[in-house]
Design a protein around this motif. Structure first.
Motif, mmCIF file in Angstrom:
data_model
loop_
_atom_site.group_PDB
_atom_site.id
_atom_site.type_symbol
_atom_site.label_atom_id
_atom_site.label_comp_id
_atom_site.label_asym_id
_atom_site.label_seq_id
_atom_site.Cartn_x
_atom_site.Cartn_y
_atom_site.Cartn_z
ATOM 1 N N ARG A 303 0.833 -1.204 0.000
ATOM 2 C CA ARG A 303 0.000 0.000 0.000
ATOM 3 C C ARG A 303 0.870 1.258 0.000
ATOM 4 O O ARG A 303 0.600 2.216 -0.741
ATOM 5 C CB ARG A 303 -0.920 -0.012 1.215
ATOM 6 C CG ARG A 303 -1.861 1.169 1.306
ATOM 7 C CD ARG A 303 -2.891 0.945 2.417
ATOM 8 N NE ARG A 303 -3.778 2.086 2.557
ATOM 9 C CZ ARG A 303 -3.535 3.125 3.348
ATOM 10 N NH1 ARG A 303 -2.424 3.149 4.092
ATOM 11 N NH2 ARG A 303 -4.387 4.121 3.429
ATOM 12 N N ALA A 304 1.929 1.254 0.818
ATOM 13 C CA ALA A 304 2.832 2.407 0.860
ATOM 14 C C ALA A 304 3.546 2.599 -0.477
ATOM 15 O O ALA A 304 3.742 3.731 -0.936
ATOM 16 C CB ALA A 304 3.856 2.224 1.982
ATOM 17 N N LEU A 310 2.064 6.644 -7.111
ATOM 18 C CA LEU A 310 1.058 7.521 -7.692
ATOM 19 C C LEU A 310 1.556 8.964 -7.721
ATOM 20 O O LEU A 310 1.436 9.662 -8.743
ATOM 21 C CB LEU A 310 -0.244 7.430 -6.895
ATOM 22 C CG LEU A 310 -1.418 8.267 -7.432
ATOM 23 C CD1 LEU A 310 -1.812 7.788 -8.823
ATOM 24 C CD2 LEU A 310 -2.599 8.191 -6.472
ATOM 25 N N ALA A 311 2.140 9.409 -6.611
ATOM 26 C CA ALA A 311 2.677 10.765 -6.556
ATOM 27 C C ALA A 311 3.880 10.917 -7.482
ATOM 28 O O ALA A 311 4.030 11.928 -8.172
ATOM 29 C CB ALA A 311 3.063 11.104 -5.121
ATOM 30 N N LEU A 312 4.736 9.909 -7.509
ATOM 31 C CA LEU A 312 5.959 9.963 -8.314
ATOM 32 C C LEU A 312 5.639 10.006 -9.805
ATOM 33 O O LEU A 312 6.206 10.816 -10.558
ATOM 34 C CB LEU A 312 6.822 8.746 -7.992
ATOM 35 C CG LEU A 312 8.317 8.811 -8.308
ATOM 36 C CD1 LEU A 312 8.973 9.966 -7.591
ATOM 37 C CD2 LEU A 312 8.974 7.490 -7.917
ATOM 38 N N ILE A 354 9.947 6.562 -18.928
ATOM 39 C CA ILE A 354 8.830 5.648 -18.634
ATOM 40 C C ILE A 354 9.339 4.411 -17.900
ATOM 41 O O ILE A 354 8.791 3.990 -16.873
ATOM 42 C CB ILE A 354 8.138 5.191 -19.934
ATOM 43 C CG1 ILE A 354 7.746 6.375 -20.798
ATOM 44 C CG2 ILE A 354 6.903 4.349 -19.613
ATOM 45 C CD1 ILE A 354 7.285 5.956 -22.181
ATOM 46 N N PHE A 355 10.378 3.811 -18.434
ATOM 47 C CA PHE A 355 10.912 2.577 -17.850
ATOM 48 C C PHE A 355 11.557 2.842 -16.485
ATOM 49 O O PHE A 355 11.412 2.047 -15.557
ATOM 50 C CB PHE A 355 11.917 1.945 -18.808
ATOM 51 C CG PHE A 355 11.344 1.639 -20.159
ATOM 52 C CD1 PHE A 355 10.465 0.588 -20.335
ATOM 53 C CD2 PHE A 355 11.665 2.414 -21.258
ATOM 54 C CE1 PHE A 355 9.918 0.303 -21.573
ATOM 55 C CE2 PHE A 355 11.126 2.146 -22.499
ATOM 56 C CZ PHE A 355 10.243 1.093 -22.668
ATOM 57 N N THR A 356 12.244 3.979 -16.371
ATOM 58 C CA THR A 356 12.874 4.327 -15.102
ATOM 59 C C THR A 356 11.839 4.492 -14.002
ATOM 60 O O THR A 356 12.058 4.080 -12.853
ATOM 61 C CB THR A 356 13.689 5.626 -15.246
ATOM 62 O OG1 THR A 356 14.664 5.463 -16.282
ATOM 63 C CG2 THR A 356 14.391 5.982 -13.945
ATOM 64 N N ALA A 357 10.687 5.094 -14.336
ATOM 65 C CA ALA A 357 9.630 5.337 -13.351
ATOM 66 C C ALA A 357 9.070 4.044 -12.782
ATOM 67 O O ALA A 357 8.504 4.034 -11.682
ATOM 68 C CB ALA A 357 8.508 6.160 -13.981
#
Length: 456
Positions: A303-304, A310-312, A354-357
């Motif tokens: 959950r954390a 989501l924020a990142l 994209i991949f890094t995220a």
């Protein structure tokens, strides 16, 4: 001058678990502010220096950066993450042992740099690189003298004080660089600015940050064994990561020359912004926070993790999409015609965000669980890809194919780590689709707006 004081009550270990979220959120805001300010300073300096100097100067500095990063990463035993993750990370003897290890390592690396500088200059067939590499590598020695107070601040998720130190040293180094470039119009300005900034950061870590202790040369075999035991996979991962991250620049510098490498470096500087945001926030904020959650209640980790993701994703991917759409225009606006090729290079390289995220937070979450070997696995996947894709990309598409090979370099790690994440019962497959969809949506919208404006 007053020091940056951290009272004992500020320690993460003393903070109640319910305060961790607020501490992480506060730390994230400071990290975002620090990153934004740091990159604004870097961009301003880049714009000024590209007008005072020449592309070959930035190519030479890229080789110096590879040289220094290689020295550091090929000998990384994970001292800083070991302090952050260890239950003994607040013990003075443990910290002094970590600092002693750091000093000894840095001193040996500087001697090694002096020995290797000439062979590297010979490899690139640029004899003038030799003194640049020797003097520039003194930053490795200076950084090794940095107090473990910076590790303690990271452990406490105290990003405000880290931000003060880092931005102060960055501004000072840039001012020295610009002054030197204006007066001498030489690549030496870049070298001396780097040395000056590193020296100030090291001094501030000892004399302006008060964390309740001062480092001394002390040794505990038990502490050293603990750090080495935790860092054995970090050592292997760092060595492989170095080659995986720098092989594109090594290839370009050797076969295309310093000017082409300098242009590529300009594009990579912009393209890496999104990846750097992800990496910095993940390592500085999420890693200590995930470690705390896992120590206290492992059932809360999934959950954390996705709350943080989501924020990142919301912070980094829309900006990356806009940058993808505007890359050629941005380069044409900011730089003269010598750097025109950086436009299409930037547009391709930004795809890597994209991949890094997805990959970096996933690996870091596993790392916070003590599974540090997955960092090595990720790096090996990237290196294997680059060794195969770079020559094939260049053969089929020239330098454009080489840039595409670099942009897709995190894809193999993604295909390996996500199944591991699933086995740990941490993966939400539907949630992972958010990153590529968000990037693509914003990029297409920005391209559409750009086409519309061009017709008006």
């Amino acid at each position: 001058m007053s020091s940056l004081d951290v009272s004992p009550a500020d320690t993460t270990s003393a903070a109640p678990a319910e305060k961790l979220g607020r501490r992480a959120m506060r730390g994230s805001l400071y990290e975002i502010a620090s990153f934004g300010a740091g990159n604004a300073i870097r961009l301003l300096g880049n714009l000024v220096l590209t007008r005072l100097l020449f592309p070959e100067a930035f190519g030479a500095m890229a080789i110096l950066a590879i040289f220094n990063q290689g020295l550091v990463m090929l000998s990384d035993v994970g001292i800083s993450p070991g302090v952050v993750q260890s239950p003994d990370g607040d013990d003075p003897l443990f910290l002094d042992t970590a600092w002693t290890m750091h000093v000894v390592r840095g001193s040996l690396l500087f001697v090694l740099a002096a020995v290797l500088a000439w062979p590297v200059a010979w490899l690139y067939e640029v004899p003038s690189l030799w003194p640049l590499l020797v003097v520039g590598s003194s930053t490795v020695l200076l950084a090794s003298l940095e107090s473990t107070s910076m590790m303690t601040l990271l452990r406490r998720v105290d990003s405000r004080r880290i931000m003060v130190v880092e931005l102060s040293s960055q501004v000072f180094g840039l001012l020295v660089t610009i002054a030197g470039a204006y007066w001498f119009r030489s690549v030496w300005a870049l070298v001396l600015g780097g040395v000056a900034g590193t020296a100030l950061k090291t001094a501030m870590s000892h004399f302006f940050v008060n964390v309740g202790y001062r480092n001394r040369l002390r040794w505990s075999r038990e502490a050293a064994d603990s750090i080495v035991r935790f860092g054995k996979w970090i050592f292997l991962s760092s060595a492989v990561t170095f080659f995986a991250q720098q092989i594109d620049r090594i290839f370009l510098g050797k076969f295309f020359g310093l000017a082409e490498l300098g242009i590529y470096t300009v594009a990579a500087t912009f393209a890496d912004l999104g990846s750097l945001v992800v990496t910095r926030l993940t390592h500085q904020i999420l890693f200590p926070s995930f470690s705390k959650v896992y120590r206290d209640d492992p059932s809360r980790l999934k959950r954390a993790y996705y709350k943080a993701r989501l924020a990142l994703d919301g912070l980094t991917l829309p900006g990356a999409g806009v940058l993808f759409a505007l890359a050629p225009w941005l380069i044409a606006l900011l730089y003269d015609s010598r750097y025109a090729q950086a436009g299409w290079m930037l547009q391709i390289l930004v795809v890597r965000v994209i991949f890094t995220a997805i990959v970096v937070p996933c690996e870091t979450c596993l790392f916070s669980m003590g599974k540090s070997h997955y960092g090595f696995v990720k790096s090996m996947c990237r290196l294997a890809w680059m060794l195969v894709a770079l020559p094939l990309g260049y053969h089929w598409g020239g330098i454009r194919g080489l840039v595409w090979a670099t942009a897709l370099s995190e894809l193999p790690a993604l295909l390996v780590l996500l199944p591991v994440f699933a086995r740990e019962k941490l993966l939400d497959w539907r949630r992972e689709l958010v990153a590529p969809v968000l990037f693509a949506t914003v990029a297409l919208a920005a391209l559409g707006v750009g086409q519309l404006l061009a017709r008006l």
